[in-house]
Design an enzyme around this catalytic site. Structure first.
Site, short mmCIF file in Angstrom:
data_model
loop_
_atom_site.label_atom_id
_atom_site.label_comp_id
_atom_site.label_asym_id
_atom_site.label_seq_id
_atom_site.Cartn_x
_atom_site.Cartn_y
_atom_site.Cartn_z
N TYR A 79 0.75 -1.24 -0.11
CA TYR A 79 0.00 -0.30 -0.10
C TYR A 79 0.90 1.37 0.10
O TYR A 79 0.43 2.30 -0.58
CB TYR A 79 -0.86 0.00 1.28
CG TYR A 79 -2.09 -0.84 1.15
CD1 TYR A 79 -3.19 -0.68 0.35
CD2 TYR A 79 -2.15 -2.33 1.43
CE1 TYR A 79 -4.30 -1.36 -0.11
CE2 TYR A 79 -3.18 -3.26 1.34
CZ TYR A 79 -4.22 -2.75 0.40
OH TYR A 79 -5.29 -3.53 0.31
N GLU B 43 -7.98 -7.33 5.60
CA GLU B 43 -7.32 -8.36 4.70
C GLU B 43 -6.61 -9.09 5.88
O GLU B 43 -6.25 -10.48 5.79
CB GLU B 43 -6.21 -7.87 3.72
CG GLU B 43 -6.90 -7.44 2.57
CD GLU B 43 -6.23 -6.22 1.73
OE1 GLU B 43 -5.03 -6.21 2.05
OE2 GLU B 43 -6.83 -5.58 0.93
#
Length: 395
Positions: free
Chosen positions: A98, A140
């Site tokens: 990310y 996640e």
């Protein structure tokens, strides 16, 4: 969610950012793959990149998330985030990635919008990004912890069955001889295949067999070039090269299109084409658990010969005490089926129906609109998209 000052800035700049999102995401992917070419080779779907569909899906999700933050500041779009998180988990996305995406995405924003990206604007959109990214990381993390077999695992093909001219079913067992974690009807697995050029491309395939089995079953449609996208690299590889005794790498099962507390609930399972795969698994589960409420089975296909898993589709529905089956075919429709596209006008839809849809986007949008017209609550209509979720990018 968003700070008050960031909300003001995002509201003022969303039209400009939204108008350039396609250009921004195109530049983002170009910069990312220049810096990290292995991501295109081994993580991102090269076919979707060539067709531009992944770019559209990313733009749509960013715009949808920012819009939700402004219109519903007290909540977040959990359904959208969950769908993305399940897909990311099936790919093995890590929190560190990310930060990499942030670096290249904001470089693309600055390049495309130029001087309009003031420090204030950059800070506001930074808030948007990290609110979305941190939410996905948290979801996640939970998915990884809940999965019975995190990471990649080798599975041996024990049977290969030709369902139609373009669909093959593979039945697999753990190559290490260990047990297989169970899955929920409607979920999918990722398959990582090594292609002739050395790339290790990943694709998701719904589990088309009944939950509880010691085997995994996937039914793979060979994707052919239809003018706007190349032939499917992985699907054609599996069709051409994978036989009994070969080994494939599979992820744990993921996906949020699952039957939750369905006992006593009228259900409608609507599919088209290869979208039949999760619906067959759902029907198998309903038959196993003795579901007694009404179940309406709807499917559309090009012809009976193109209808993959048709025998299973009919057999599992036939085991239910209150099921109605409706098939539509564009050609060669046999007695008892209908010609043309799926049309729910003549289909009984019970009050309180919960609907599950899977198939091409135009099909799902049409069925969803018909269901809403029939009084089905939008919150009770669930869908699965094979490939990038372009529902959010609808103009």
């Amino acid at each position: 969610m968003l700070s008050e000052s960031a909300a003001v800035t995002v509201r003022a700049t969303l039209p400009a950012v939204g108008a350039h999102l396609d250009e921004i995401t195109e530049r983002f992917y170009a910069g990312l793959f220049t810096a990290r070419p292995e991501l295109l080779r081994d993580l991102f779907n090269r076919g979707n990149q060539a067709a531009g569909t992944q770019r559209q899906a990313l733009a749509g999700s960013i715009a949808a998330f920012a819009t939700h933050l402004l219109e519903h500041p007290e909540s977040r779009p959990d359904a959208m985030l969950a769908r993305i998180a399940h897909k990311h988990a099936s790919l093995g996305v890590t929190p560190e990635q990310y930060a990499l995406v942030h670096e290249h995405l904001f470089a693309a924003i600055a390049h495309v919008l130029g001087e309009a990206v003031t420090p204030e604007v950059a800070a506001a959109w930074d808030e948007v990004y990290w609110l979305m990214a941190n939410a996905l990381v948290a979801i996640e993390k939970r998915l990884y912890e809940e999965s019975g077999e995190p990471g990649w695992r080798n599975w041996e093909v024990v049977e290969r069955v030709a369902e139609t001219a373009d669909v093959v079913t593979f039945r697999l067992r753990p190559a290490d001889g260990g047990p297989a974690a169970d899955f929920r009807a409607g979920q999918y697995v990722s398959v990582r295949a090594e292609l002739p050029d050395g790339a290790r491309q990943i694709r998701q395939y719904s589990l088309s067999g009944a939950p509880g089995s010691t085997l995994r079953q996937i039914s793979v449609k060979r994707v052919r070039d239809e003018g706007d996208a190349p032939d499917g690299e992985v699907s054609n590889h599996l069709h051409a090269r994978v036989r009994e005794g070969d080994v494939l790498e599979l992820s744990a099962p993921y996906g949020d299109l699952v039957l939750d507390d369905a006992a006593g609930t009228p259900l409608l399972l609507a599919s088209a084409g290869i979208g039949v795969t999760p619906m067959v698994a759902m029907l198998a589960r309903l038959a196993e658990t003795g579901h007694r409420a009404p179940v309406t089975v709807v499917h559309g296909d090009r012809s009976p010969a193109d209808h993959a898993l048709r025998a299973d589709h009919e057999a599992y529905a036939g085991k239910l005490p209150d099921a109605a089956v409706h098939f539509w075919y564009e050609r060669d429709a046999a007695p008892g089926t209908r010609t043309g596209l799926v049309d729910l006008d003549a289909v009984d839809v019970a009050a309180g129906t919960r609907a599950y849809l899977c198939g091409p986007l135009p099909f799902m949008r049409a069925v969803r609109a018909q269901l809403i017209d029939r009084g089905v609550a939008p919150a009770d209509i669930h869908y699965e998209v094979f490939g990038p979720d372009l529902w959010l990018s609808r103009a």
